[in-house]
Design an enzyme around this catalytic site. Structure first.
Site, PDB file in Angstrom:
ATOM      1  N   TYR A   1     -39.319  36.372 -11.604  1.00  0.00           N
ATOM      2  CA  TYR A   1     -39.640  34.958 -11.792  1.00  0.00           C
ATOM      3  C   TYR A   1     -38.718  34.270 -12.776  1.00  0.00           C
ATOM      4  CZ  TYR A   1     -43.982  37.837 -12.506  1.00  0.00           C
ATOM      5  OH  TYR A   1     -44.929  38.820 -12.600  1.00  0.00           O
TER       6      TYR A   1
ATOM      7  N   CYS B   1     -27.901  48.353  -8.637  1.00  0.00           N
ATOM      8  CA  CYS B   1     -26.992  47.763  -7.650  1.00  0.00           C
ATOM      9  C   CYS B   1     -27.620  46.561  -6.970  1.00  0.00           C
ATOM     10  CB  CYS B   1     -26.595  48.823  -6.641  1.00  0.00           C
ATOM     11  SG  CYS B   1     -25.911  50.262  -7.451  1.00  0.00           S
TER      12      CYS B   1
END
Ligand SMILES: *Cc1c(COP(=O)(O)O)cnc(C)c1O
Length: 420
Positions: A316, A349
């Site tokens: 968020y 990643c």
């Protein structure tokens, strides 16, 4: 938390020392900070019939649950797993309430078996299923209905829950009908009313508006001949992440109690479900700088904590302050100060794996940073993405540090799996 002799300490223990002993990333919690956050609510409710149910999803580590149980808290749970956890930590089941929009029959049975205080029911369909489960066990389930007061908590859309269009709760207009239905079911006992409008709320107005709406409903439900024993006003009070100035719990509740009294509901038992505000500011995550790297547009400070440890920024756009564990003024520091604007990122990643953007830091590889206000919704949401073991956790009490969770190994992570 403060610098003492240029080293950042949680209570009486330096983060450098804890990192040397337990490695990084490492969550460090202050017992005093948690108890002082709790004390603000306890002051707010002094002399009242009130139950503080810690919303344990914010930080469900057993030692944290023990601490709150030992200090008189009840708990707000949202799964059968949380029920098992909180009972293991020594909670009184009669102080446990069960929230959530999708309880399974098995979870309902488990909670009835344990003898919890109340189910916060979020739909008419759930009323029917809970009734059926309770009758099949020869039990009566105490319920409150989570109503949706349709007020804007003025927080991030992903953590706002009391607006029309959210999956949570029963619409204000449908609540009376739902209460009539609940009262007609033999396996249920109507106990209360419940609402929870969102999280990280930093203003008083949404709470006052929601209280007005909830009290309107209490009046109309009681006028229909269905007594409401308790009012559960949820959680959601914000903390300071980035200069935020939420009201203190006791000041907020002074206003809300005045409203309850003015409207003639002083006799009602009160329940609340605070999560973040009890633990959020009580935790830090210590992480080591692995590399610094000059990109073409940006400088990156690559640390050993990542989105699997600290998911709020990725989920968020949550903000955490990030500070060095050694104060820049440290006298033995021989190098000249050199502040650079970095994006602080983890090794995972994903481009979403960042912990802070555009932060001015004077750091080198091998130095330690503290990511602040990470006591809530961090470890509890940690994952093993990239087969990264979850961090260790330490609880500090004065000069004493207790390891409350050991670092997860690769073997720990593979234990549940079966080879072909
Ligand atoms: C998450 C949640 C809480 C706690 O919210 P905080 O913002 O952490 O205080 C309370 N009640 C319910 C139903 C929740 O879903």
């Amino acid at each position: 938390m403060a610098y003492q002799n240029a080293a950042l300490h949680v209570e009486g223990v330096s983060l450098d020392a804890l990192a040397a002993q337990h490695q990084t990333p490492l969550f460090v919690y202050s017992k005093a900070a948690m108890l002082s956050a709790l004390a603000s609510y306890q002051r707010g409710f002094a002399g009242r019939d009130a139950l503080i149910c810690y919303a344990m999803k914010a930080n469900s580590s057993l030692a944290v649950l023990q601490l709150f149980a030992q200090n008189g808290c009840g708990f707000d749970i949202v799964s059968g797993g949380e029920l098992a956890r909180v009972l293991k930590a020594g909670a009184d089941p009669q102080k446990v309430i069960f929230s959530g929009v999708g309880k399974t029959r098995a979870e309902m049975r488990q909670a009835l078996e344990a003898g919890i205080a109340c189910f916060n029911v979020e739909s008419i369909a759930e009323l029917d299923v809970l009734n059926e489960v309770a009758l099949s066990m020869n039990r009566i389930a105490s319920i409150s209905l989570r109503v949706n007061p349709n007020v804007d908590p003025k927080t991030h859309p992903y953590i706002s829950t009391g607006l029309k269009g959210n999956k949570f709760g029963i619409a204000h207009e449908e609540a009376l009908g739902a209460y009539r239905h609940a009262a007609s079911l033999k396996g249920l006992r109507v106990a209360g009313i419940d609402c929870h409008i969102g999280s990280q709320i930093t203003e008083v107005t949404p709470y006052v508006d929601a209280m007005d709406r909830v009290l309107d409903l209490v009046s109309s439900v009681e006028a229909a001949g269905i007594p409401i024993h308790h009012i559960d006003f949820g959680g959601g009070l914000g903390i300071n992440y980035n200069g935020d100035t939420p009201p203190e719990a006791d000041a907020l509740w002074a206003q809300l109690l005045a409203k309850i009294d003015a409207r003639g509901f002083r006799g009602k038992q009160l329940m609340i479900e605070p999560g973040r505000s009890l633990v959020g500011n009580a935790g830090v995550c210590v992480t080591e700088v692995l590399f610094t790297k000059q990109g073409s547009d940006k400088n990156f400070c690559i640390v050993d904590a990542a989105m699997n440890d600290l998911p709020r920024p990725a989920m968020y756009q949550g903000f955490h302050a990030i500070v060095p564990c050694s104060a820049p003024s440290k006298p033995q520091l021989t190098r000249p100060a050199q502040e650079v604007i970095y994006d602080v990122v983890g090794p995972v990643c994903e481009s979403g794996d960042w912990l802070g953007k555009d932060r001015a830091l004077d750091v080198r590889a091998g130095e330690l940073l503290a990511v602040l206000s990470t006591g809530a919704y961090c470890m509890a949401m940690a994952s093993n993405y990239n087969t990264r073991g979850r961090a260790a956790e330490v609880l500090v009490d004065g000069d004493t540090a207790t390891l409350i969770r050991v670092r997860e190994t690769a073997d720990d992570q593979m234990r549940m799996e079966r080879m072909l």
